[in-house]
Scaffold this motif. Structure first.
Motif, PDB file in Angstrom:
ATOM      1  N   PHE A   1       0.805  -1.228   0.000  1.00 51.80           N
ATOM      2  CA  PHE A   1       0.000   0.000   0.000  1.00 51.80           C
ATOM      3  C   PHE A   1       0.841   1.283   0.000  1.00 51.80           C
ATOM      4  N   ILE A   2       1.806   1.350   0.886  1.00 50.01           N
ATOM      5  CA  ILE A   2       2.558   2.599   1.044  1.00 50.01           C
ATOM      6  C   ILE A   2       3.517   2.822  -0.121  1.00 50.01           C
ATOM      7  N   ASN A   3       4.250   1.769  -0.514  1.00 47.44           N
ATOM      8  CA  ASN A   3       5.233   1.944  -1.597  1.00 47.44           C
ATOM      9  C   ASN A   3       4.609   2.481  -2.892  1.00 47.44           C
ATOM     10  N   PRO A   4       3.443   1.963  -3.323  1.00 42.61           N
ATOM     11  CA  PRO A   4       2.822   2.561  -4.527  1.00 42.61           C
ATOM     12  C   PRO A   4       2.496   4.051  -4.349  1.00 42.61           C
ATOM     13  N   ILE A   5       2.043   4.380  -3.132  1.00 46.10           N
ATOM     14  CA  ILE A   5       1.731   5.795  -2.877  1.00 46.10           C
ATOM     15  C   ILE A   5       3.003   6.622  -2.878  1.00 46.10           C
ATOM     16  N   LEU A   6       4.063   6.071  -2.240  1.00 47.07           N
ATOM     17  CA  LEU A   6       5.348   6.770  -2.242  1.00 47.07           C
ATOM     18  C   LEU A   6       5.899   6.903  -3.663  1.00 47.07           C
ATOM     19  N   TYR A   7       5.658   5.886  -4.448  1.00 44.18           N
ATOM     20  CA  TYR A   7       6.109   5.945  -5.844  1.00 44.18           C
ATOM     21  C   TYR A   7       5.383   7.073  -6.587  1.00 44.18           C
ATOM     22  N   LEU A   8       4.059   7.149  -6.371  1.00 41.63           N
ATOM     23  CA  LEU A   8       3.313   8.247  -6.985  1.00 41.63           C
ATOM     24  C   LEU A   8       3.816   9.604  -6.496  1.00 41.63           C
ATOM     25  N   ALA A   9       4.143   9.652  -5.196  1.00 48.05           N
ATOM     26  CA  ALA A   9       4.659  10.911  -4.633  1.00 48.05           C
ATOM     27  C   ALA A   9       5.993  11.285  -5.267  1.00 48.05           C
TER      28      ALA A   9
ATOM     29  N   VAL B   1       7.033  10.435  -8.278  1.00 44.37           N
ATOM     30  CA  VAL B   1       6.771  10.889  -9.644  1.00 44.37           C
ATOM     31  C   VAL B   1       6.253  12.327  -9.628  1.00 44.37           C
ATOM     32  N   ALA B   2       5.329  12.590  -8.705  1.00 49.62           N
ATOM     33  CA  ALA B   2       4.799  13.955  -8.586  1.00 49.62           C
ATOM     34  C   ALA B   2       5.906  14.940  -8.238  1.00 49.62           C
ATOM     35  N   ASP B   3       6.835  14.505  -7.370  1.00 46.77           N
ATOM     36  CA  ASP B   3       7.952  15.386  -6.986  1.00 46.77           C
ATOM     37  C   ASP B   3       8.847  15.681  -8.191  1.00 46.77           C
ATOM     38  N   ARG B   4       9.119  14.659  -8.997  1.00 45.84           N
ATOM     39  CA  ARG B   4       9.938  14.874 -10.203  1.00 45.84           C
ATOM     40  C   ARG B   4       9.233  15.794 -11.198  1.00 45.84           C
ATOM     41  N   VAL B   5       7.914  15.612 -11.330  1.00 36.10           N
ATOM     42  CA  VAL B   5       7.158  16.486 -12.228  1.00 36.10           C
ATOM     43  C   VAL B   5       7.226  17.932 -11.740  1.00 36.10           C
ATOM     44  N   THR B   6       7.101  18.090 -10.431  1.00 33.27           N
ATOM     45  CA  THR B   6       7.136  19.443  -9.858  1.00 33.27           C
ATOM     46  C   THR B   6       8.490  20.101 -10.070  1.00 33.27           C
ATOM     47  N   LYS B   7       9.566  19.337  -9.822  1.00 34.03           N
ATOM     48  CA  LYS B   7      10.910  19.907  -9.920  1.00 34.03           C
ATOM     49  C   LYS B   7      11.344  20.132 -11.360  1.00 34.03           C
ATOM     50  N   THR B   8      10.997  19.208 -12.254  1.00 36.17           N
ATOM     51  CA  THR B   8      11.464  19.316 -13.645  1.00 36.17           C
ATOM     52  C   THR B   8      10.446  19.992 -14.553  1.00 36.17           C
TER      53      THR B   8
ATOM     54  N   SER C   1       5.406  15.161 -19.204  1.00 38.56           N
ATOM     55  CA  SER C   1       5.347  13.951 -20.035  1.00 38.56           C
ATOM     56  C   SER C   1       5.648  12.696 -19.218  1.00 38.56           C
ATOM     57  N   LEU C   2       6.108  12.838 -17.978  1.00 39.97           N
ATOM     58  CA  LEU C   2       6.365  11.686 -17.117  1.00 39.97           C
ATOM     59  C   LEU C   2       5.056  10.979 -16.786  1.00 39.97           C
ATOM     60  N   ARG C   3       5.137   9.618 -16.594  1.00 42.70           N
ATOM     61  CA  ARG C   3       3.956   8.834 -16.243  1.00 42.70           C
ATOM     62  C   ARG C   3       4.306   7.849 -15.127  1.00 42.70           C
ATOM     63  N   ALA C   4       3.316   7.547 -14.290  1.00 42.66           N
ATOM     64  CA  ALA C   4       3.494   6.572 -13.209  1.00 42.66           C
ATOM     65  C   ALA C   4       3.066   5.184 -13.695  1.00 42.66           C
ATOM     66  N   LYS C   5       3.841   4.151 -13.312  1.00 41.96           N
ATOM     67  CA  LYS C   5       3.498   2.777 -13.691  1.00 41.96           C
ATOM     68  C   LYS C   5       2.322   2.292 -12.858  1.00 41.96           C
ATOM     69  N   LYS C   6       1.481   1.506 -13.499  1.00 40.64           N
ATOM     70  CA  LYS C   6       0.354   0.929 -12.782  1.00 40.64           C
ATOM     71  C   LYS C   6       0.833  -0.353 -12.102  1.00 40.64           C
ATOM     72  N   VAL C   7       0.847  -0.365 -10.747  1.00 38.14           N
ATOM     73  CA  VAL C   7       1.432  -1.483 -10.002  1.00 38.14           C
ATOM     74  C   VAL C   7       0.391  -2.471  -9.496  1.00 38.14           C
ATOM     75  N   SER C   8      -0.895  -2.099  -9.561  1.00 36.50           N
ATOM     76  CA  SER C   8      -1.932  -3.011  -9.082  1.00 36.50           C
ATOM     77  C   SER C   8      -3.251  -2.622  -9.734  1.00 36.50           C
ATOM     78  N   ASP C   9      -4.256  -3.494  -9.498  1.00 38.97           N
ATOM     79  CA  ASP C   9      -5.578  -3.230 -10.050  1.00 38.97           C
ATOM     80  C   ASP C   9      -6.559  -2.734  -8.995  1.00 38.97           C
ATOM     81  N   ASP C  10      -6.059  -2.443  -7.813  1.00 38.50           N
ATOM     82  CA  ASP C  10      -6.936  -1.975  -6.743  1.00 38.50           C
ATOM     83  C   ASP C  10      -7.088  -0.455  -6.794  1.00 38.50           C
ATOM     84  N   GLU C  11      -7.496   0.111  -5.646  1.00 37.78           N
ATOM     85  CA  GLU C  11      -7.701   1.554  -5.579  1.00 37.78           C
ATOM     86  C   GLU C  11      -6.417   2.326  -5.883  1.00 37.78           C
ATOM     87  N   VAL C  12      -5.268   1.763  -5.445  1.00 43.14           N
ATOM     88  CA  VAL C  12      -3.989   2.431  -5.718  1.00 43.14           C
ATOM     89  C   VAL C  12      -3.728   2.453  -7.226  1.00 43.14           C
TER      90      VAL C  12
END
Length: 683
Positions: A173-181, A183-190, A194-205
């Motif tokens: 649960f946490i690692n996917p959220i941290l991964y999204l965070a 990616v969001a941090d890289r988008v904010t800084k750079t 065009s960056l995209r987050a990988k889909k790691v599961s089929d649940d709510e995350v």
């Protein structure tokens, strides 16, 4: 990473929360069980001792009854093997010890909590003694030690299970959220949408990742649109800035630098001059005759003339020099790195040559000239204001010298300007303080010799300079815009005085006043006020003669013609002053119904020595009489002038031969007496 930043992580927070809750729950549960077990152990230990005492009591009672010490000792000896029993005593009824067991060594080694139990030895309700058992809590302590070890093991197991569970939660649960965070941090800084987050599961995350990517797609699209708009707006802003710069620093008509550009360049040149001692010159150019082109041919022709004039000035100077249009028909030229005044003179003469050639405007040839004022830096000044002001003064000096020439600035020009300014200020005070007075010069009927008219001439009783004639201040009043106020005062004062002159000198007496051309421009409100004032005086308006210049008849402004016609309609006579020196058309004399021509004194002065003057005077007199216009000759100073003018048929004369101008009271007193004497002679 700082400790504070570590504990701000949601992963660490969740981990600490889960482990804390697990440890707290395990500790609380184990503590409750341990306390319960300790209580049970204490209760069990106490019951055990009581049970042993109850078992021993009947036999010990019999042994005490028979005072059988050996039996009593034998009965209590088995208690010696119990680790928690410290001492056992069998007492008789007197309290004496008949049997005793001691475990004192254990008590010394383990000085724990001690308890004391005393059970009476009773048989048939008769007390024969007592059994005393003294014990400690060693058994209870053993159980506490056991449960403490048990609690630590349980807590260890809970901690490990919590850690494992937290790591599993972090992984799922946490690692996917941290991964999204991240990616969001890289988008904010750079700012790379065009960056995209990988889909790691089929649940709510996984759904969150999909929504996050969808948001990035929209942001990327909006960013691209924004960049396109920013680029478009930047281009528009650049173009607008260029236009603003063009409008701020360049003349919209000629395309030349404007006044602001010239002033800033001058300021820069002055700083450079202070450092490098570079000499330069400023030329102030005004086109002669430009107003006539505008008035007769129209502003379109005037604009084309200005454009061509700017081009010719540029051709006449060097490539390093700066030409600017200051406004109207005025241009400035900044001559860089001047070696001498002679070099400036050559350039000024070259400008004159270029501008003197004809301009071809819409199939018409037009000629203009120019007046140039010149200042040198640092000889004439070291500030922008000083250089421009002095060049302007020099240009006006060139205008006064007949135009189509150039003048270098000199101190006398500044002195004259300061004197003009002083006179202007004095004029304002003089009008407010009533320092002006009208003098009257008689106009004589050359046939009868009688004084029938007078010309009102203004004088200024200056508080410091004394008596001033019109030539010393009228031109300044014209330039300062005070002539209308002064002219209105002359008109009302002369009207008031002529009432007295008609009463004392002659009922048909007339006074002529000089009216400035500028007074006839505009609404002519002062005329209406003047007419109303004469009505209040009950003055016949035919008593007033208005003297104007020839050139006024040529004015193109409709208001001038309308105001002149107002005079005629009110019955006021119109006289043309200084006739013969202007360029009026004879048709205007008829159209405006002129009543009097005044021959200029320049013709009268030469009557005794110049035959041409006689011819011209004769022609003017004959022409005037043919048009039914009376003639007054000015400046008659000798009898020869008078006689020749009479021979030519001139009607009236004015000059020092008859009388100098004098105050109104003196005039009335003198000519009232003269007219009375003449009337008596005639009688």
């Amino acid at each position: 990473m700082k400790l504070k930043e570590i504990f701000q992580s949601i992963s660490i927070k969740l981990l600490m929360m889960m482990m804390g809750m697990s440890i707290f729950t395990g500790f609380l549960t184990s503590s409750i069980l341990t306390v319960h077990e300790i209580k049970e152990a204490e209760k069990s230990d106490q019951e055990k001792i009581v049970s042993m005492a109850n078992i021993l009591a009947p036999n010990l009672t019999a042994a005490v009854l028979f005072n059988d010490e050996d039996t009593a000792q034998e009965l209590i000896n088995p208690l010696k093997g119990h680790s928690n029993i410290i001492r056992v005593q069998v007492l008789n009824s007197d309290g004496g010890v008949i049997a005793e067991v001691n475990n004192t060594g254990l008590s010394i080694q383990r000085p724990n909590h001690l308890s004391f139990m005393k059970m009476p030895l009773i048989m048939d309700s008769q007390k024969y003694g007592a059994l005393v058992i003294q014990s400690d809590d060693s058994e209870v302590l053993k159980r506490i030690d056991f449960y403490r070890e048990f609690l630590l093991v349980i807590l260890g197991i809970v901690f490990m299970l919590s850690l494992i569970l937290a790591m599993l939660l972090r992984s799922y649960f946490i690692n996917p959220i941290l991964y999204l965070a991240s990616v969001a941090d890289r988008v904010t800084k750079t700012r790379n949408y065009s960056l995209r987050a990988k889909k790691v599961s089929d649940d709510e995350v996984g759904a969150l990742s999909a929504n996050f990517n969808s948001m990035l797609e929209k942001m990327e699209s909006r960013e691209q649109d924004l960049e396109a708009r920013v680029l478009e707006r930047t281009t528009e802003l650049k173009i607008a800035n260029e236009k603003l710069h063009q409008q701020a620093y360049f003349d919209s008509l000629s395309g030349l630098p404007n006044r602001r550009y010239m002033r800033e360049t001058l300021q820069s040149m002055l700083r450079s001059q202070a450092e490098n001692h570079r000499h330069f010159a400023l030329l102030f150019i005004d086109l002669d005759g430009f107003k006539e082109v505008n008035d007769t041919m129209g502003h379109d022709h005037g604009d084309i003339l200005l454009i061509h004039a700017g081009e010719r000035i540029q051709q006449a100077v060097r490539k390093t020099d700066l030409v600017a249009r200051m406004g109207g028909d005025e241009f400035n030229v900044l001559l860089m790195d001047i070696e001498s005044a002679e070099e400036v003179t050559l350039i000024a003469e070259n400008i004159h040559r270029h501008l003197s050639e004809s301009f071809y405007l819409h199939n018409e040839h037009v000629f203009v000239t120019c007046s140039i004022g010149i200042t040198l830096c640092p000889e004439h000044g070291d500030t922008v204001e000083t250089l421009i002001k002095y060049a302007d003064l020099a240009m006006y000096e060139a205008k006064n010298d007949g135009r189509n020439c150039y003048q270098f600035f000199s101190q006398h020009m500044l002195d004259a300007a300061l004197e003009k300014r002083r006179i202007t200020e004095d004029l304002r005070h003089g009008i407010n303080n009533e320092e002006f007075e009208l003098y009257y010069q008689p106009i004589v009927d050359l046939t009868s010799g009688r004084v029938v008219k007078a010309e009102a001439l203004i004088r200024w009783n200056h508080p410091s300079q004394g008596f001033l004639k019109p030539a010393e201040f009228i031109d300044v009043a014209e330039e300062a815009g005070l002539i209308k106020e002064l002219g209105s005062w002359i008109a009302t004062t002369a009207s008031k005085k002529v009432v007295k002159m008609r009463r004392l000198v002659d009922p048909d007496f007339k006074v002529s006043i000089n009216v400035s051309p500028s007074q006839f421009k505009g609404s002519g409100k002062w005329l209406e006020e003047w007419f109303a004032y004469m009505d209040e005086l009950h003055l016949d308006k035919s008593a007033i003669i208005v003297e104007i210049t020839e050139n006024l008849l040529m004015e193109s402004e409709e208001s001038v013609r309308e105001n002149l016609l107002k005079l005629r309609d009110e019955g006021i006579s119109i006289a043309i002053d200084d006739f013969g020196v202007g360029y009026s058309s004879l048709s205007y004399l008829q159209e405006m119904d002129v009543d009097i021509l005044k021959i200029d004194r320049s013709f009268v002065d030469n009557l005794d020595k110049d035959s041409d003057s006689i011819v011209l005077c004769r022609a003017m007199v004959r022409m005037a009489h043919h048009l039914n216009i009376s003639v007054v000759a000015e400046g008659i100073s000798t009898d020869i002038h008078k006689n020749k003018l009479m021979a030519l048929g001139c009607d009236y004369g004015q000059g020092y031969l008859f009388e100098k101008p004098m105050p109104a009271d003196i005039f009335c007193t003198k000519y009232a007496e003269v007219q009375t004497v003449e009337l008596l002679k005639q009688a």
